[in-house]
Design a protein around this motif. Structure first.
Motif, short mmCIF file in Angstrom:
data_model
loop_
_atom_site.label_atom_id
_atom_site.label_comp_id
_atom_site.label_asym_id
_atom_site.label_seq_id
_atom_site.Cartn_x
_atom_site.Cartn_y
_atom_site.Cartn_z
N UNK A 125 0.81 -1.23 0.00
CA UNK A 125 0.00 0.00 0.00
C UNK A 125 0.84 1.27 0.00
N UNK A 126 2.17 1.13 -0.04
CA UNK A 126 3.05 2.29 0.07
C UNK A 126 3.77 2.54 -1.26
N UNK A 127 3.79 3.79 -1.69
CA UNK A 127 4.47 4.18 -2.92
C UNK A 127 5.79 4.86 -2.53
N UNK A 128 6.92 4.19 -2.84
CA UNK A 128 8.22 4.72 -2.46
C UNK A 128 8.59 5.98 -3.24
N UNK A 129 8.09 6.11 -4.43
CA UNK A 129 8.45 7.27 -5.25
C UNK A 129 7.78 8.54 -4.73
N UNK A 130 6.49 8.47 -4.50
CA UNK A 130 5.75 9.65 -4.03
C UNK A 130 5.70 9.77 -2.51
N UNK A 131 6.13 8.70 -1.81
CA UNK A 131 6.10 8.66 -0.35
C UNK A 131 4.68 8.87 0.18
N UNK A 132 3.72 8.24 -0.48
CA UNK A 132 2.32 8.33 -0.07
C UNK A 132 1.69 6.95 -0.11
N UNK A 133 0.51 6.84 0.48
CA UNK A 133 -0.21 5.57 0.50
C UNK A 133 -1.03 5.41 -0.77
N UNK A 134 -1.02 4.20 -1.31
CA UNK A 134 -1.83 3.87 -2.48
C UNK A 134 -3.15 3.26 -1.97
N UNK A 135 -4.18 4.07 -1.96
CA UNK A 135 -5.45 3.65 -1.36
C UNK A 135 -6.59 3.84 -2.34
N UNK A 136 -7.64 3.05 -2.13
CA UNK A 136 -8.87 3.22 -2.89
C UNK A 136 -9.65 4.39 -2.31
N UNK A 137 -10.77 4.68 -2.92
CA UNK A 137 -11.56 5.84 -2.50
C UNK A 137 -12.09 5.70 -1.07
N UNK A 138 -12.59 4.52 -0.72
CA UNK A 138 -13.18 4.30 0.59
C UNK A 138 -12.20 3.70 1.59
N UNK A 139 -10.92 3.65 1.26
CA UNK A 139 -9.94 2.99 2.10
C UNK A 139 -9.14 4.02 2.90
N UNK A 140 -8.86 3.69 4.15
CA UNK A 140 -8.09 4.56 5.02
C UNK A 140 -6.66 4.03 5.16
N UNK A 141 -5.70 4.91 5.41
CA UNK A 141 -4.31 4.44 5.58
C UNK A 141 -4.18 3.60 6.85
N UNK A 142 -3.20 2.71 6.89
CA UNK A 142 -3.01 1.86 8.09
C UNK A 142 -2.71 2.71 9.32
N UNK A 143 -3.21 2.29 10.46
CA UNK A 143 -3.00 2.98 11.72
C UNK A 143 -1.95 2.23 12.56
N UNK A 144 -1.62 2.83 13.70
CA UNK A 144 -0.66 2.19 14.60
C UNK A 144 -1.19 0.85 15.13
N UNK A 145 -2.51 0.79 15.34
CA UNK A 145 -3.10 -0.47 15.83
C UNK A 145 -2.98 -1.55 14.76
N UNK A 146 -3.21 -1.20 13.49
CA UNK A 146 -3.04 -2.17 12.40
C UNK A 146 -1.59 -2.64 12.32
N UNK A 147 -0.67 -1.69 12.45
CA UNK A 147 0.73 -2.06 12.41
C UNK A 147 1.14 -2.92 13.59
N UNK A 148 0.56 -2.65 14.78
CA UNK A 148 0.88 -3.46 15.96
C UNK A 148 0.42 -4.90 15.79
N UNK A 149 -0.72 -5.10 15.12
CA UNK A 149 -1.20 -6.47 14.88
C UNK A 149 -0.26 -7.22 13.94
N UNK A 150 0.24 -6.54 12.90
CA UNK A 150 1.17 -7.19 11.98
C UNK A 150 2.50 -7.47 12.68
N UNK A 151 2.98 -6.50 13.44
CA UNK A 151 4.26 -6.67 14.14
C UNK A 151 4.18 -7.75 15.20
N UNK A 152 3.00 -7.95 15.78
CA UNK A 152 2.83 -8.99 16.79
C UNK A 152 3.08 -10.38 16.20
N UNK A 153 2.77 -10.56 14.91
CA UNK A 153 3.04 -11.85 14.26
C UNK A 153 4.52 -12.04 13.96
#
Length: 399
Positions: A124-152
């Motif tokens: 979901x991350x664009x290294x060139x523009x340094x922005x999130x690649x998201x759909x219209x109704x999609x929100x960027x990942x939050x710290x809680x989302x990242x904590x769930x991934x990092x927990x694995x």
């Protein structure tokens, strides 16, 4: 009349069903269907080989820790529990090193320190523009989302015999990032322990500190009064003592001061109406009058006898000095006990930058693929043989 010949009994042949497995027959079946066996085995082995090159490389670094301190049954704790009085907030801290390592707040702190969200969600991350690649109704990942991934990616295990804690950190494609996460994990854990740990001895030390400060102020005031009295500057001795009214008045005064600050902040607003401003000003005057009433003032008692005044002053000064010295000793003991009860850890094996990938394990993957293919191939060979025999039997019955 001729007798009919009796039918002679003819014994039926006795058949014995052979339930024994003929190993030679099984061997012939496998030899006959060897193409199926080797074909399926080779197919599964080929899939395992392809997976070895397709699956992303995962690198693992390992850290071992030894928890220190945090004595739950200290002498001070036992002493405080036996006291007939209850000190404010005296509860034993239940925080441990393992609970911090498994907490969500630790993962969120690591993500903040290393800015891990783009690494945890690379699709979901664009290294060139340094922005999130998201759909219209999609929100960027939050710290809680990242904590769930990092927990694995972080696993914590404790040896019940030795108490040693082992932390494994996995990360795909980047061995240095695995090392950075493990290193920051140690720093963040130490920081959180310092902030969250609030033991019995620490609460007791803070309680003693407040009492010590009050007694010190009282002692200084008594010493000043004693000096002025002996020099003849004053002839009346103030009654210095701590009572509940003084404490309650102090609390009430604090609330009134806070309320006064809020009213002053409202009065600073320019868009306030004239009526509201008047009401607030009247309320402010009432609060200031209340504060003046609550301010402590020394009450003086006139005693004509000089010797009685001096003896009383010396007695109160001696009592206050003894109380101050006793509190100083207790305060030093509380500080020493706090250091003993402080939860910390010692790093036995520090993190390292892994040189070889932890996954995929190529040898194990190929071996599992080959053995699985062999067993499935053997099963398929016997199933094919059974199916052909059933078909031949049906054809013979029809003929």
């Amino acid at each position: 009349m001729e007798k009919e010949p009796r039918e002679q009994f003819q014994p039926q042949p006795y058949y014995i069903e052979d339930d024994e497995i003929d190993l030679y027959e099984l061997y012939l079946t496998l030899k006959k269907r060897k193409k199926i066996v080797w074909g399926i085995t080779g197919f599964f082995t080929l899939i395992a080989l392809i997976l070895c090159f397709i699956l992303p490389k995962t690198y693992r670094t390992e850290v071992t820790l030894m928890p220190l301190g945090g004595e739950s049954k200290s002498g001070l704790s036992s002493f405080l529990s036996s006291l007939p009085i209850s000190l404010p907030g005296m509860t034993q801290s239940g925080i441990t090193v393992e609970s911090i390592l498994k907490s969500r707040i630790l993962k969120e702190q690591i993500i903040k320190d290393l800015n891990l969200l783009p690494y945890l969600f690379p699709d979901k991350w664009d290294n060139e523009t340094k922005t999130w690649k998201l759909d219209e109704d999609e929100n960027p990942p939050t710290l809680i989302d990242g904590a769930k991934v990092l927990d694995d990616l972080i696993s914590v295990s404790t040896d019940k015999t030795t108490g040693v804690i082992t932390v494994d950190v996995d990360f795909k494609k980047d061995p240095e990032m695995a090392y950075k996460i493990a290193n920051d994990l140690l720093n963040a854990t130490n920081k959180i322990l310092e902030e969250k740990t609030f033991t019995v001895s620490k609460r007791y030390r803070e309680y003693l500190g407040k009492q010590l400060n009050e007694v010190k102020q009282r002692l200084e005031k008594l010493q000043r009064i004693y000096a002025e009295f002996t020099q003849g500057k004053i002839k009346e001795i103030p009654m210095l003592s701590f009572d509940n009214n003084t404490i309650n008045n102090g609390k009430k005064e604090g609330k009134l001061i806070a309320e006064r600050a809020k009213i002053k902040a409202l009065l600073d607003k320019k868009d306030l109406s004239y009526i509201d401003r008047k009401k607030l000003e009247e309320k402010l005057k009432e609060i200031e009058a209340e504060i003046k009433k609550l301010k402590p003032a020394d009450t003086f008692v006139s005693v004509p006898n000089y010797q009685f005044n001096l003896m009383r002053l010396k007695t109160e000064l001696a009592i206050t000095q003894g109380l101050y010295q006793s509190l100083v000793k207790e305060y030093e003991l509380a500080k020493a006990q706090e250091m003993k009860d402080q939860i910390a850890f010692q790093v036995i094996d520090p993190p390292y930058i892994p040189e070889k990938p932890y996954k995929p394990k190529k040898v194990l993957l190929i071996a599992v693929g080959m053995i699985s293919g062999l067993f499935i191939g053997i099963f398929a060979a016997f199933f094919k043989e059974w199916l052909d025999n059933v078909k031949e039997r049906h054809k013979a019955e029809e003929a």
